[in-house]
Design a protein around this motif. Structure first.
Motif, PDB file in Angstrom:
ATOM      1  N   GLN A  46       0.833  -1.194   0.000  1.00  0.00           N
ATOM      2  CA  GLN A  46       0.000   0.000   0.000  1.00  0.00           C
ATOM      3  C   GLN A  46       0.877   1.257   0.000  1.00  0.00           C
ATOM      4  OE1 GLN A  46      -3.079  -0.035   2.955  1.00  0.00           O
ATOM      5  NE2 GLN A  46      -3.802   1.994   2.422  1.00  0.00           N
ATOM      6  N   PHE A  47       0.520   2.197  -0.891  1.00  0.00           N
ATOM      7  CA  PHE A  47       1.279   3.440  -1.031  1.00  0.00           C
ATOM      8  C   PHE A  47       0.386   4.654  -0.864  1.00  0.00           C
ATOM      9  CE2 PHE A  47       4.470   0.757  -2.817  1.00  0.00           C
ATOM     10  CZ  PHE A  47       5.669   1.443  -2.655  1.00  0.00           C
ATOM     11  N   GLU A  48       0.956   5.699  -0.287  1.00  0.00           N
ATOM     12  CA  GLU A  48       0.322   7.009  -0.231  1.00  0.00           C
ATOM     13  C   GLU A  48       0.789   7.815  -1.437  1.00  0.00           C
ATOM     14  OE1 GLU A  48      -0.053   7.964   4.488  1.00  0.00           O
ATOM     15  OE2 GLU A  48       1.845   8.452   3.517  1.00  0.00           O
ATOM     16  N   LEU A  49      -0.086   8.659  -1.946  1.00  0.00           N
ATOM     17  CA  LEU A  49       0.251   9.592  -3.018  1.00  0.00           C
ATOM     18  C   LEU A  49       0.200  10.995  -2.429  1.00  0.00           C
ATOM     19  CD1 LEU A  49       0.624  10.452  -6.050  1.00  0.00           C
ATOM     20  CD2 LEU A  49      -1.883  10.485  -6.167  1.00  0.00           C
ATOM     21  N   TYR A  50       1.238  11.770  -2.660  1.00  0.00           N
ATOM     22  CA  TYR A  50       1.291  13.155  -2.212  1.00  0.00           C
ATOM     23  C   TYR A  50       1.541  14.026  -3.433  1.00  0.00           C
ATOM     24  CZ  TYR A  50       2.669  17.370   0.288  1.00  0.00           C
ATOM     25  OH  TYR A  50       2.746  18.656   0.755  1.00  0.00           O
ATOM     26  N   VAL A  51       0.711  15.045  -3.605  1.00  0.00           N
ATOM     27  CA  VAL A  51       0.822  15.970  -4.727  1.00  0.00           C
ATOM     28  C   VAL A  51       1.019  17.365  -4.154  1.00  0.00           C
ATOM     29  CG1 VAL A  51      -0.312  16.909  -6.774  1.00  0.00           C
ATOM     30  CG2 VAL A  51      -0.781  14.552  -6.070  1.00  0.00           C
ATOM     31  N   GLU A  52       2.072  18.030  -4.602  1.00  0.00           N
ATOM     32  CA  GLU A  52       2.319  19.416  -4.193  1.00  0.00           C
ATOM     33  C   GLU A  52       2.325  20.263  -5.455  1.00  0.00           C
ATOM     34  OE1 GLU A  52       5.406  20.544  -1.162  1.00  0.00           O
ATOM     35  OE2 GLU A  52       6.296  21.433  -2.971  1.00  0.00           O
ATOM     36  N   TYR A  53       1.551  21.336  -5.447  1.00  0.00           N
ATOM     37  CA  TYR A  53       1.492  22.207  -6.613  1.00  0.00           C
ATOM     38  C   TYR A  53       1.637  23.653  -6.177  1.00  0.00           C
ATOM     39  CZ  TYR A  53      -3.308  22.103  -4.932  1.00  0.00           C
ATOM     40  OH  TYR A  53      -4.410  22.138  -4.132  1.00  0.00           O
ATOM     41  N   PHE A 156      -8.674  24.304 -14.248  1.00  0.00           N
ATOM     42  CA  PHE A 156      -8.749  25.562 -14.998  1.00  0.00           C
ATOM     43  C   PHE A 156      -7.710  26.605 -14.622  1.00  0.00           C
ATOM     44  CE2 PHE A 156     -11.915  25.463 -11.643  1.00  0.00           C
ATOM     45  CZ  PHE A 156     -11.678  26.623 -10.939  1.00  0.00           C
ATOM     46  N   ASN A 157      -7.158  26.653 -13.419  1.00  0.00           N
ATOM     47  CA  ASN A 157      -6.130  27.636 -13.072  1.00  0.00           C
ATOM     48  C   ASN A 157      -4.752  27.059 -13.372  1.00  0.00           C
ATOM     49  OD1 ASN A 157      -8.055  29.365 -12.124  1.00  0.00           O
ATOM     50  ND2 ASN A 157      -7.730  28.894  -9.984  1.00  0.00           N
ATOM     51  N   PRO A 158      -3.987  27.674 -14.274  1.00  0.00           N
ATOM     52  CA  PRO A 158      -2.651  27.147 -14.574  1.00  0.00           C
ATOM     53  C   PRO A 158      -1.768  27.143 -13.324  1.00  0.00           C
ATOM     54  CG  PRO A 158      -3.265  28.841 -16.150  1.00  0.00           C
ATOM     55  CD  PRO A 158      -4.298  28.869 -15.070  1.00  0.00           C
ATOM     56  N   ILE A 159      -0.950  26.122 -13.206  1.00  0.00           N
ATOM     57  CA  ILE A 159       0.004  26.045 -12.105  1.00  0.00           C
ATOM     58  C   ILE A 159       1.416  26.161 -12.650  1.00  0.00           C
ATOM     59  CG2 ILE A 159      -1.428  24.810 -10.438  1.00  0.00           C
ATOM     60  CD1 ILE A 159      -0.209  22.200 -11.388  1.00  0.00           C
ATOM     61  N   ARG A 160       2.315  26.660 -11.807  1.00  0.00           N
ATOM     62  CA  ARG A 160       3.719  26.839 -12.181  1.00  0.00           C
ATOM     63  C   ARG A 160       4.493  25.531 -12.055  1.00  0.00           C
ATOM     64  NH1 ARG A 160       6.832  31.815 -10.060  1.00  0.00           N
ATOM     65  NH2 ARG A 160       6.129  32.524 -12.077  1.00  0.00           N
ATOM     66  N   SER A 161       4.172  24.750 -11.030  1.00  0.00           N
ATOM     67  CA  SER A 161       4.927  23.515 -10.811  1.00  0.00           C
ATOM     68  C   SER A 161       4.053  22.474 -10.119  1.00  0.00           C
ATOM     69  CB  SER A 161       6.172  23.786  -9.963  1.00  0.00           C
ATOM     70  OG  SER A 161       5.823  24.249  -8.681  1.00  0.00           O
ATOM     71  N   ILE A 162       4.445  21.232 -10.310  1.00  0.00           N
ATOM     72  CA  ILE A 162       3.765  20.123  -9.649  1.00  0.00           C
ATOM     73  C   ILE A 162       4.780  19.019  -9.373  1.00  0.00           C
ATOM     74  CG2 ILE A 162       3.021  18.993 -11.794  1.00  0.00           C
ATOM     75  CD1 ILE A 162       0.364  18.378 -10.118  1.00  0.00           C
ATOM     76  N   LEU A 163       4.655  18.451  -8.202  1.00  0.00           N
ATOM     77  CA  LEU A 163       5.505  17.357  -7.775  1.00  0.00           C
ATOM     78  C   LEU A 163       4.586  16.282  -7.222  1.00  0.00           C
ATOM     79  CD1 LEU A 163       8.443  16.379  -7.163  1.00  0.00           C
ATOM     80  CD2 LEU A 163       8.194  17.488  -4.928  1.00  0.00           C
ATOM     81  N   MET A 164       4.722  15.063  -7.730  1.00  0.00           N
ATOM     82  CA  MET A 164       3.924  13.943  -7.238  1.00  0.00           C
ATOM     83  C   MET A 164       4.886  12.899  -6.690  1.00  0.00           C
ATOM     84  SD  MET A 164       1.003  13.615 -10.234  1.00  0.00           S
ATOM     85  CE  MET A 164      -0.046  12.487  -9.337  1.00  0.00           C
TER      86      MET A 164
END
Length: 170
Positions: A46-53, A156-164
């Motif tokens: 089992q894994f957790e997913l973390y998304v930072e934007y 709909f809102n553009p993001i500058r960066s994303i890390l998953m």
């Protein structure tokens, strides 16, 4: 473990099914780990997913899911599980829009919409009806982009960066 990193638009994410299957990019830059690798990893335990934007105005947000798992290629790399959602600045858009959806690329239309969401919105993802997160879309260099095909987390809102990232659940 980083599975997706985007921050400057240096890597082209308009890629074929095979490229998303195998993964691409540079581990020291922008990259995607690959669906085959992601399937094997997330089905081993089992894994957790973390998304930072991060938005262009500097505001950051995150989403965390406590049971992330995808299927194999025969299932279209279906997004099988997300688990419980914890987040900031945003509602749980993945559970409502992407859970139980197959992965779609411009050359392999697996979504339920009448159009190929990856072609229409210039980004591969677990699209259902072309709604929700689109972190693999084309990179926008400004916040004023009105393009719905810009990289975003809320659709709909553009993001500058994303890390998953993923990590074993303990």
């Amino acid at each position: 473990m980083v599975i997706l990193n985007r921050f400057d638009g240096s890597e082209n994410f308009t890629r074929s099914w095979n490229e998303f299957r195998m993964g691409f990019g540079n581990l020291n830059g922008e990259f995607f780990i690959g669906l085959d690798h992601l399937h094997r990893i997330t089905n081993s335990q089992q894994f957790e997913l973390y998304v930072e934007y991060k938005y262009f105005d500097g505001i950051k947000g995150f989403a965390r899911y406590d049971n992330f798992r995808i299927g194999n290629e025969n299932t279209g790399y279906v997004l099988k599980s997300l688990g419980a959602f914890y987040g900031s600045n945003i509602d749980d858009l993945m559970t409502s829009n992407n859970l139980n959806q197959k992965f779609t690329t411009y050359d392999k239309d697996n979504n339920k919409d009448y159009r190929n969401c990856a072609q229409t919105f210039k980004g591969a993802w677990w699209f259902g009806f072309c709604r929700g997160p689109n972190p693999l879309a084309q990179y926008s260099r400004n916040a004023r982009s009105s393009e719905l095909s810009s990289m975003s987390w809320n659709g709909f809102n553009p993001i500058r960066s994303i890390l998953m990232l993923i990590r074993p659940k303990q």
